[in-house]
Motif scaffolding. Structure first.
Motif, PDB file in Angstrom:
ATOM      1  N   LYS A 115       0.823  -1.221   0.000  1.00  0.00           N
ATOM      2  CA  LYS A 115       0.000   0.000   0.000  1.00  0.00           C
ATOM      3  C   LYS A 115       0.856   1.271   0.000  1.00  0.00           C
ATOM      4  N   ILE A 116       0.288   2.296  -0.584  1.00  0.00           N
ATOM      5  CA  ILE A 116       0.849   3.655  -0.481  1.00  0.00           C
ATOM      6  C   ILE A 116      -0.143   4.466   0.340  1.00  0.00           C
ATOM      7  N   LEU A 117       0.266   4.881   1.529  1.00  0.00           N
ATOM      8  CA  LEU A 117      -0.627   5.640   2.406  1.00  0.00           C
ATOM      9  C   LEU A 117      -0.436   7.127   2.159  1.00  0.00           C
ATOM     10  N   VAL A 118      -1.531   7.827   1.869  1.00  0.00           N
ATOM     11  CA  VAL A 118      -1.474   9.255   1.527  1.00  0.00           C
ATOM     12  C   VAL A 118      -2.374  10.043   2.467  1.00  0.00           C
ATOM     13  N   PHE A 119      -1.824  11.046   3.124  1.00  0.00           N
ATOM     14  CA  PHE A 119      -2.613  12.030   3.862  1.00  0.00           C
ATOM     15  C   PHE A 119      -2.876  13.192   2.898  1.00  0.00           C
ATOM     16  N   ALA A 120      -4.143  13.420   2.575  1.00  0.00           N
ATOM     17  CA  ALA A 120      -4.483  14.392   1.530  1.00  0.00           C
ATOM     18  C   ALA A 120      -5.334  15.524   2.078  1.00  0.00           C
ATOM     19  N   CYS A 121      -4.944  16.728   1.743  1.00  0.00           N
ATOM     20  CA  CYS A 121      -5.686  17.933   2.128  1.00  0.00           C
ATOM     21  C   CYS A 121      -7.015  17.990   1.380  1.00  0.00           C
ATOM     22  N   ASN A 122      -8.091  18.267   2.079  1.00  0.00           N
ATOM     23  CA  ASN A 122      -9.434  18.271   1.503  1.00  0.00           C
ATOM     24  C   ASN A 122      -9.551  19.202   0.305  1.00  0.00           C
ATOM     25  N   TRP A 123      -8.917  20.387   0.382  1.00  0.00           N
ATOM     26  CA  TRP A 123      -9.149  21.428  -0.618  1.00  0.00           C
ATOM     27  C   TRP A 123      -8.278  21.290  -1.858  1.00  0.00           C
ATOM     28  N   ASN A 154      -2.931   0.876  -5.760  1.00  0.00           N
ATOM     29  CA  ASN A 154      -2.700   0.567  -4.346  1.00  0.00           C
ATOM     30  C   ASN A 154      -2.599   1.829  -3.486  1.00  0.00           C
ATOM     31  N   THR A 155      -2.947   2.972  -4.066  1.00  0.00           N
ATOM     32  CA  THR A 155      -2.959   4.234  -3.326  1.00  0.00           C
ATOM     33  C   THR A 155      -4.163   4.276  -2.386  1.00  0.00           C
ATOM     34  N   ARG A 156      -3.921   4.624  -1.137  1.00  0.00           N
ATOM     35  CA  ARG A 156      -4.994   4.738  -0.155  1.00  0.00           C
ATOM     36  C   ARG A 156      -4.930   6.105   0.502  1.00  0.00           C
ATOM     37  N   LEU A 157      -6.039   6.868   0.429  1.00  0.00           N
ATOM     38  CA  LEU A 157      -6.059   8.248   0.919  1.00  0.00           C
ATOM     39  C   LEU A 157      -6.749   8.363   2.274  1.00  0.00           C
ATOM     40  N   VAL A 158      -6.146   9.148   3.149  1.00  0.00           N
ATOM     41  CA  VAL A 158      -6.770   9.564   4.399  1.00  0.00           C
ATOM     42  C   VAL A 158      -7.021  11.065   4.271  1.00  0.00           C
ATOM     43  N   ARG A 159      -8.296  11.451   4.215  1.00  0.00           N
ATOM     44  CA  ARG A 159      -8.623  12.868   3.992  1.00  0.00           C
ATOM     45  C   ARG A 159      -8.561  13.643   5.304  1.00  0.00           C
ATOM     46  N   THR A 160      -7.914  14.777   5.266  1.00  0.00           N
ATOM     47  CA  THR A 160      -7.915  15.728   6.380  1.00  0.00           C
ATOM     48  C   THR A 160      -8.301  17.089   5.814  1.00  0.00           C
ATOM     49  N   MET A 161      -8.798  17.981   6.656  1.00  0.00           N
ATOM     50  CA  MET A 161      -9.182  19.301   6.155  1.00  0.00           C
ATOM     51  C   MET A 161      -7.975  20.085   5.666  1.00  0.00           C
ATOM     52  N   CYS A 162      -6.826  19.822   6.266  1.00  0.00           N
ATOM     53  CA  CYS A 162      -5.591  20.524   5.895  1.00  0.00           C
ATOM     54  C   CYS A 162      -4.419  19.610   6.202  1.00  0.00           C
ATOM     55  N   SER A 163      -3.342  19.796   5.443  1.00  0.00           N
ATOM     56  CA  SER A 163      -2.132  19.020   5.740  1.00  0.00           C
ATOM     57  C   SER A 163      -1.605  19.364   7.132  1.00  0.00           C
ATOM     58  N   GLY A 164      -1.979  20.548   7.635  1.00  0.00           N
ATOM     59  CA  GLY A 164      -1.563  20.939   8.979  1.00  0.00           C
ATOM     60  C   GLY A 164      -2.147  20.049  10.063  1.00  0.00           C
ATOM     61  N   ARG A 165      -3.180  19.253   9.742  1.00  0.00           N
ATOM     62  CA  ARG A 165      -3.790  18.352  10.721  1.00  0.00           C
ATOM     63  C   ARG A 165      -2.957  17.089  10.916  1.00  0.00           C
ATOM     64  N   VAL A 166      -2.037  16.792  10.006  1.00  0.00           N
ATOM     65  CA  VAL A 166      -1.288  15.533  10.054  1.00  0.00           C
ATOM     66  C   VAL A 166      -0.265  15.586  11.189  1.00  0.00           C
ATOM     67  N   HIS A 167      -0.607  14.956  12.279  1.00  0.00           N
ATOM     68  CA  HIS A 167       0.260  14.877  13.454  1.00  0.00           C
ATOM     69  C   HIS A 167       1.428  13.940  13.144  1.00  0.00           C
ATOM     70  N   ALA A 168       2.578  14.220  13.726  1.00  0.00           N
ATOM     71  CA  ALA A 168       3.749  13.355  13.521  1.00  0.00           C
ATOM     72  C   ALA A 168       3.460  11.923  13.976  1.00  0.00           C
ATOM     73  N   LYS A 169       2.618  11.772  14.988  1.00  0.00           N
ATOM     74  CA  LYS A 169       2.337  10.423  15.495  1.00  0.00           C
ATOM     75  C   LYS A 169       1.556   9.595  14.474  1.00  0.00           C
ATOM     76  N   PHE A 170       0.792  10.254  13.575  1.00  0.00           N
ATOM     77  CA  PHE A 170       0.096   9.519  12.524  1.00  0.00           C
ATOM     78  C   PHE A 170       1.111   8.882  11.570  1.00  0.00           C
ATOM     79  N   ILE A 171       2.164   9.615  11.267  1.00  0.00           N
ATOM     80  CA  ILE A 171       3.195   9.103  10.364  1.00  0.00           C
ATOM     81  C   ILE A 171       3.913   7.922  11.005  1.00  0.00           C
TER      82      ILE A 171
END
Length: 601
Positions: free
Chosen positions: A458-466, A485-502
């Motif tokens: 899998k390729i895990l992607v944190f993607a900004c909503n806008w 195999n791309t899998r997206l996790v939508r967040t309102m902004c890339s600023g929401r991506v906490h280091a612990k998620f990575i």
């Protein structure tokens, strides 16, 4: 302006400046300094008796210094209010021993030198920013001789000369001899479209202002010879091309090429222009009696102060940045604040009026219901976990969080101002902030579900909503083929991506992780992606110290229209994924689990 001054629902505050602006949409608090006029507005009839006896004579700013005014004066004809004002910095004083002549001349006793500056305070629901623009000062462009030759004037100075209410009653004259010039040359793009000196952008109004001026001159003086030196004429508005053809039809000569130097004939004060004609590739010399510099426009000097008060963002050109250039062209990123006129960029009168009407309509749309509706994605602070460190308040793009570090009270979120970007939650060292509908538990559950089976594929992607999430959607509807195999996790902004998620993703066996969002400078949450960049760099640094390949964590800026770019980025991430071996994944998992155990122990 007179109609606005008489309107019962409009309060005009002249000679005033905003000193402080706090609060949020629906509850802004404004503190204004209103400077003393030293003349009673309601009693002054503008008879002019005081002006006649005033001994102080200074250049008139409204007429670009081409005429003079007194220390007691009216800024310009039809000024509102109609009362005169005293320029206290130029006035000799009100002591009868020194002067006081205006006080003696005023029969209605309107002049009061005991007036003081006032501080006014207002509560308002919405704000329209219309800071206007300044004309470019061509002094630095010495090759045009603006400070050396009197017969070189700016387009603004020509406007005052040709105006019937101007210093010469509409007669265009040379400043050296007071005679009507037989020939006039215009030089375009002075201070505009230059990477070295001046401004790099097109000022929008200069071409058509010159076309208008040439027609006026030809109507006043049919035999006058007019030349316009230009790079290209940008007549893009309604009826503008017809106006340009009308100018040429009156005999105005348009020459493609800008003069390199201007010299003056000391005997006649005529000006000699040397220019490379790009149409003929020849170096020509032209003699003219007056030169007009078509100066561009630039942001006013006080824009920075307003920007800091309202937490606004500016473009590279220095003007305010709108929330969205197509969908919200008059809105700022901060809710309840709108733009009109040249605050957002150079524009002509028609565009300014259109934008002002749109800004007023957008403001009424918020104010008419009497209540504010906010998205249910705002932040909430857990008072039990908050240590009042102040990090959240520092990173919030909207100043929506307040923290009193002295009293150690928990942080408070103003929901009306919160846009739900999640930067505060990602930066909070105590995990004391909950983002509604984008909670840590919800995002972590998505990560776990994605990587539960065949994590290595899998390729895990944190993607900004806008932007990046919309870019992925655009790639899909455009039928662009990117790795399935791309899998997206939508967040309102890339600023929401906490280091612990990575780190959680790597711990669950993710071979690669991509954090994506809006381009720097185009973030829908002002500057939230700046914190994303800093956070990812910290993770990269940590990965390097642990012996993990930093290329396994990607950071890409992808706009909503860049479907092709999304495809290319995912193909590149897929190549990196293929290079990650099962042994490398296992070692990564072992290292991260060991660190987690040490922290828990």
């Amino acid at each position: 302006m007179t109609d606005a001054g008489r309107h019962p629902n409009i309060t005009l505050l002249t000679m005033s400046e905003v000193k402080e602006l706090t609060g949020v949409v629906g509850n802004f608090h404004v503190r204004i300094l209103k400077r003393a006029r030293y003349v009673k507005e309601k009693e002054c009839t503008a008879c002019g008796d005081c002006v006649e006896v005033c001994p102080v004579i200074i250049p008139d700013e409204f007429n670009m210094g081409l005429s003079s005014r007194r220390a007691i004066y009216s800024p310009f004809p039809q000024a509102v209010p109609g009362a005169f004002a005293v320029d206290i910095n130029q006035c000799l004083g009100h002591s009868p021993v020194i002067c006081g002549k205006c006080v003696e001349a005023c029969k209605k006793r309107c002049i009061d030198f005991d007036m003081n500056d006032e501080e006014l305070e207002f509560d308002v629901g919405t704000i329209i920013v219309a800071t206007g623009m300044d004309a470019y000062d061509p002094t630095i462009l010495d090759e045009y001789g603006y400070t050396r030759y009197e017969n070189v004037v700016t387009s603004m100075e020509l406007e005052r000369l040709v105006n019937a209410g101007g210093p010469t009653a509409g007669e265009v004259i040379r400043l050296t001899d007071g005679k009507v010039p037989k020939s006039v040359s215009f030089i375009q793009c002075v201070g505009s479209r230059s990477q070295r000196r001046g401004r790099p952008y097109c000022s929008n109004i200069c071409c058509m202002n010159t076309v208008k001026s040439t027609i006026l001159l030809k109507e006043h003086y049919p035999d006058i010879e007019i030349k316009v030196f230009y790079l290209d004429i940008r007549a893009f508005g309604k009826g503008f091309e017809d106006l340009f053809r009308r100018s040429r039809g009156k005999g105005v000569r348009y020459i493609r090429g800008l003069p390199g130097t201007i010299k003056q004939d000391p005997a006649t004060h005529d000006l000699i222009l040397t220019v490379e004609n790009t149409a003929t590739n020849e170096l020509d010399t032209h003699r003219t009696q007056m030169v007009v510099l078509a100066v561009g426009v630039e942001p006013p000097a006080d824009m920075k102060a307003i920007q800091e008060m309202l937490a606004l963002q500016t473009t590279a050109d220095g003007f305010y940045l709108e929330a969205h250039p197509k969908l919200q062209p008059v809105d700022s990123a901060s809710r309840g604040i709108f733009f009109a006129g040249c605050a957002e960029g150079p524009k002509d009168i028609k565009e300014s009026v259109t934008q002002a009407s749109a800004a007023a309509a957008r403001a009424m749309r918020l104010m008419n219901p009497g209540v504010l509706t906010v998205e249910a994605i705002t932040a909430e602070v857990d008072p039990e976990r908050c240590t009042s460190c102040g990090v959240c308040a520092r990173v919030c793009p909207y100043n929506a969080i307040s923290v009193d570090r002295a009293t150690k009270l928990p942080a408070k979120v103003t929901e009306a101002a919160c846009a739900g970007c999640g930067t505060c939650a990602a930066e909070c060292p105590e995990d004391a902030i909950v983002m509604n509908h984008f909670t840590d538990a919800q995002i972590e559950a998505q990560i776990d579900a994605i990587l539960e089976n065949d994590a290595a594929g899998k390729i895990l992607v944190f993607a900004c909503n806008w932007c990046s999430y919309a870019g992925a959607d655009f790639a899909g509807v455009s039928r662009l083929r990117y790795p399935s195999n791309t899998r997206l996790v939508r967040t309102m902004c890339s600023g929401r991506v906490h280091a612990k998620f990575i780190w959680r993703a790597f711990e669950k066996g993710a071979p690669v992780v991509l954090v994506s969002g809006c381009h720097i400078g185009d973030c829908h949450y002002i500057n939230a992606n700046h914190w994303t960049e800093r956070r990812v760099k910290r993770v990269w640094n940590r990965m390097g110290k642990l012996g993990l390949r930093t290329e396994r964590l990607g950071l890409e800026w992808i706009s909503a229209a860049e479907g092709v770019r999304f495809q290319q980025v995912m193909e590149r991430m897929e190549q990196i994924r293929k290079s990650v071996t099962p042994e490398e994944i296992a070692e990564t998992v072992r290292i991260i689990k060991k660190i987690s155990e040490q922290k828990q122990g």
